[in-house]
Motif scaffolding. Structure first.
Motif, mmCIF file in Angstrom:
data_model
loop_
_atom_site.group_PDB
_atom_site.id
_atom_site.type_symbol
_atom_site.label_atom_id
_atom_site.label_comp_id
_atom_site.label_asym_id
_atom_site.label_seq_id
_atom_site.Cartn_x
_atom_site.Cartn_y
_atom_site.Cartn_z
ATOM 1 N N LEU A 34 0.830 -1.208 0.000
ATOM 2 C CA LEU A 34 0.000 0.000 0.000
ATOM 3 C C LEU A 34 0.861 1.252 0.000
ATOM 4 O O LEU A 34 0.520 2.256 -0.641
ATOM 5 N N VAL B 140 0.555 4.310 -2.571
ATOM 6 C CA VAL B 140 0.426 5.714 -2.160
ATOM 7 C C VAL B 140 1.504 6.554 -2.847
ATOM 8 O O VAL B 140 1.238 7.666 -3.321
ATOM 9 N N SER C 3 0.510 7.284 -6.226
ATOM 10 C CA SER C 3 -0.597 8.237 -6.335
ATOM 11 C C SER C 3 -0.123 9.680 -6.194
ATOM 12 O O SER C 3 -0.757 10.597 -6.716
ATOM 13 N N TYR C 4 0.977 9.909 -5.495
ATOM 14 C CA TYR C 4 1.559 11.259 -5.493
ATOM 15 C C TYR C 4 2.026 11.626 -6.900
ATOM 16 O O TYR C 4 1.856 12.765 -7.340
ATOM 17 N N ARG D 60 -5.300 8.580 -7.766
ATOM 18 C CA ARG D 60 -5.489 8.914 -6.351
ATOM 19 C C ARG D 60 -6.807 8.404 -5.769
ATOM 20 O O ARG D 60 -6.809 7.863 -4.653
ATOM 21 N N VAL E 49 -6.459 4.591 -5.090
ATOM 22 C CA VAL E 49 -5.509 4.272 -4.032
ATOM 23 C C VAL E 49 -6.071 4.659 -2.667
ATOM 24 O O VAL E 49 -5.951 3.902 -1.694
ATOM 25 N N ARG E 50 -6.716 5.828 -2.569
ATOM 26 C CA ARG E 50 -7.332 6.215 -1.296
ATOM 27 C C ARG E 50 -8.338 5.178 -0.846
ATOM 28 O O ARG E 50 -8.378 4.785 0.324
ATOM 29 N N VAL F 171 -6.482 1.981 0.461
ATOM 30 C CA VAL F 171 -5.906 2.151 1.793
ATOM 31 C C VAL F 171 -7.006 2.142 2.851
ATOM 32 O O VAL F 171 -6.886 1.488 3.892
ATOM 33 N N LEU G 294 -0.403 5.435 7.429
ATOM 34 C CA LEU G 294 -0.394 5.512 5.973
ATOM 35 C C LEU G 294 -1.636 6.223 5.446
ATOM 36 O O LEU G 294 -1.568 7.025 4.508
ATOM 37 N N MET G 295 -2.774 5.958 6.057
ATOM 38 C CA MET G 295 -4.012 6.632 5.653
ATOM 39 C C MET G 295 -3.861 8.146 5.765
ATOM 40 O O MET G 295 -4.332 8.896 4.902
ATOM 41 N N THR H 87 -2.113 9.686 2.728
ATOM 42 C CA THR H 87 -2.610 9.282 1.409
ATOM 43 C C THR H 87 -3.318 10.447 0.732
ATOM 44 O O THR H 87 -4.225 11.033 1.322
ATOM 45 N N CYS I 130 -7.145 11.843 1.335
ATOM 46 C CA CYS I 130 -7.649 11.434 2.650
ATOM 47 C C CYS I 130 -8.762 12.376 3.089
ATOM 48 O O CYS I 130 -8.574 13.590 3.163
#
Length: 358
Positions: A269, A273, A276-277, A283, A286-287, A290, A313-314, A317, A320
Motif C-alpha cells: 500500500l 500511495v 498516487s503522489y 489517487r 488508491v485512497r 488504503v 499511511l491513511m 494518502t 484522505c
C-alpha cells in the motif's frame, strides 16, 4: 541539499523571504507540519512550477513523518524476541534459543525475520483467532505465503544473489521522502518478478555496512521490515511500458495488500500511495484501497499488529477525507491507550515475553 536540523524554523524563514522563489510551497510545507493535513502536502507536490527546490521542501515537510520519511518499527512480540536475542548476540553474548510459544499468530514476515536472526526455531502458536491471519482478504494471483498448519511457507523461490546485491545497494541508506525513495528504487525494477517476490518472502539479510552492524545491536528486525517497502517501490518500476490499469505492477501490489495479513500488506500500500503522489489520476482508487485495508484491520476483533502503520499511511494518502482521518486517528489513539494501560512487569519478569520450549 539535506534538510536543516530545525526544519520548521527554516521553512518559516523561507516563507518570509521575499526573494525566495517558492513562498507558497514553503507555506504548504509549514501547514502540513503544523496540522498534518495531507492536502497541504499534495498541494506542495503539485506545485505548478516544480523543481529541485520544491523537492527539497517536500523532503523537509516529510521529515520524521511515518512512511513519508521512515518505515514503522516492528511491533510484534516475536520481533521483540528477535531483537533481544539478536542484540545480545551482536554484543558478544552466547545466547541460545531453540523454541518458544506465542499466544496468538503474528505475521509471516515477522516470524521469518525472527528465524533469520535467531536461526532455526520451533515456534508454537496457541491460537489463530478470527479473522484467521492465514487467509487472504481477497483472492489474488500473486501470493507469496501459504500455511502448512501453523507454519508460513513461501510460495515463491528464493531470489538470486544478483537480486540481493541490487537490494543491498538500493536499500543501504534511508530515503529523505517517498518521492526520492521511488527514484532510488529504480534499479530494482530491472529484476524479474520472481526475484522481486522472492526478496519479499525470503528476507535476505542486511548489507555488511556500519549502519546495519550498529542496528544489529538494538533492532536487527528493522532491516527486514524496511526491505519490503524498498522492494515494493521497485515493483512500481517493473514493466513500465504496461498501462497502469492493466499493469503487472498494479495487480501485484493490490494482491499483496489484500493477501494474508503481513508486513507486505502495508508495504504494498505504501508503494501504491507513492504512485498516487506521482499520478493524480490514480489517487481516488488508491485512497479507497488504503481505507478498505484499514477498515478490515479496525473491524478485526483481535490484535492486528499492522493496524497503526495502516493508520499512519491513511493520514498521508492523497485524497484522505475527514472521515478517513477520523478512523485513522481513532485507531492510533486506541493503540496509545493500550500501550499506556499495559502493566509493567516486575524486574524478574521483564525478559519473559515468551515461553521457552525444548
Amino acid at each position: 541539499m539535506s534538510s536543516p536540523d530545525d526544519v520548521d524554523a527554516e521553512l518559516r524563514r523561507w516563507a518570509a523571504d521575499p526573494k525566495f522563489p517558492h513562498p507558497e510551497a514553503a507555506q504548504h510545507a509549514m501547514r502540513f507540519r503544523a496540522t498534518g493535513d495531507v492536502a497541504a502536502l499534495v498541494a506542495l507536490h503539485d506545485d505548478p512550477h516544480p523543481c529541485g527546490t520544491t523537492d527539497i521542501l517536500f523532503a523537509m515537510a516529510s521529515s520524521k513523518r511515518t512512511w513519508l520519511n521512515w518505515v514503522p518499527m516492528p511491533s510484534e512480540a516475536i520481533s521483540n524476541i528477535a531483537n533481544e536475542v539478536g542484540g545480545r548476540r551482536a554484543q558478544g553474548e552466547n545466547l541460545q534459543l531453540t523454541g518458544l510459544g506465542l499466544s496468538a499468530a503474528e505475521p509471516a514476515s515477522a516470524i521469518t525475520a525472527c528465524r533469520r536472526i535467531t536461526g532455526p526455531l520451533d515456534i508454537g502458536i496457541a491460537e489463530f483467532p478470527a479473522p484467521d491471519i492465514r487467509l487472504p482478504l481477497r483472492p489474488g494471483r500473486h501470493q507469496i505465503w501459504q500455511y502448512e498448519g501453523t507454519e508460513p511457507i513461501p510460495t515463491v523461490p528464493a531470489p538470486s544473489s544478483a537480486a540481493v546485491a541490487v537490494l543491498h545497494e538500493v536499500g543501504k541508506e534511508p530515503w529523505p521522502s517517498l518521492l526520492s525513495g521511488y527514484l532510488q528504487a529504480a534499479p530494482l525494477g530491472d529484476l524479474s518478478l520472481p526475484d522481486l517476490l522472492g526478496l519479499l518472502a525470503h528476507l535476505p539479510g542486511p548489507p555488511d555496512l556500519p549502519r546495519w552492524q550498529l542496528l544489529a545491536k538494538s533492532t536487527p528486525t528493522y532491516w527486514f521490515r524496511l526491505l519490503q517497502p524498498w522492494v515494493c517501490l521497485g515493483i512500481l518500476h517493473h514493466a513500465p511500458h504496461e498501462p497502469w490499469p492493466t499493469s503487472t505492477r498494479r495487480s501485484v501490489l493490490i494482491d499483496l495488500a489484500f493477501g494474508i495479513e503481513d508486513w507486505t500488506s502495508d508495504a504494498a500500500l505504501f508503494a501504491l500511495v507513492t504512485a498516487s503522489y506521482r499520478d493524480p489520476d490514480i489517487r481516488p482508487e488508491v485512497r479507497s484501497l488504503v481505507r478498505s485495508r484499514l477498515d478490515a484491520a479496525v473491524a478485526a476483533n483481535r490484535l492486528v499488529t499492522i493496524e497503526t502503520s495502516l493508520a499512519h499511511l491513511m493520514l498521508v494518502t492523497p485524497g484522505c477525507t475527514p472521515e478517513d482521518r477520523a478512523v485513522a486517528t481513532a485507531a492510533l489513539a486506541r493503540a496509545e491507550e493500550d500501550d499506556e494501560e499495559e502493566p509493567v512487569p516486575p524486574p524478574s519478569q521483564k525478559r519473559r515475553w515468551w515461553q521457552r520450549r525444548g
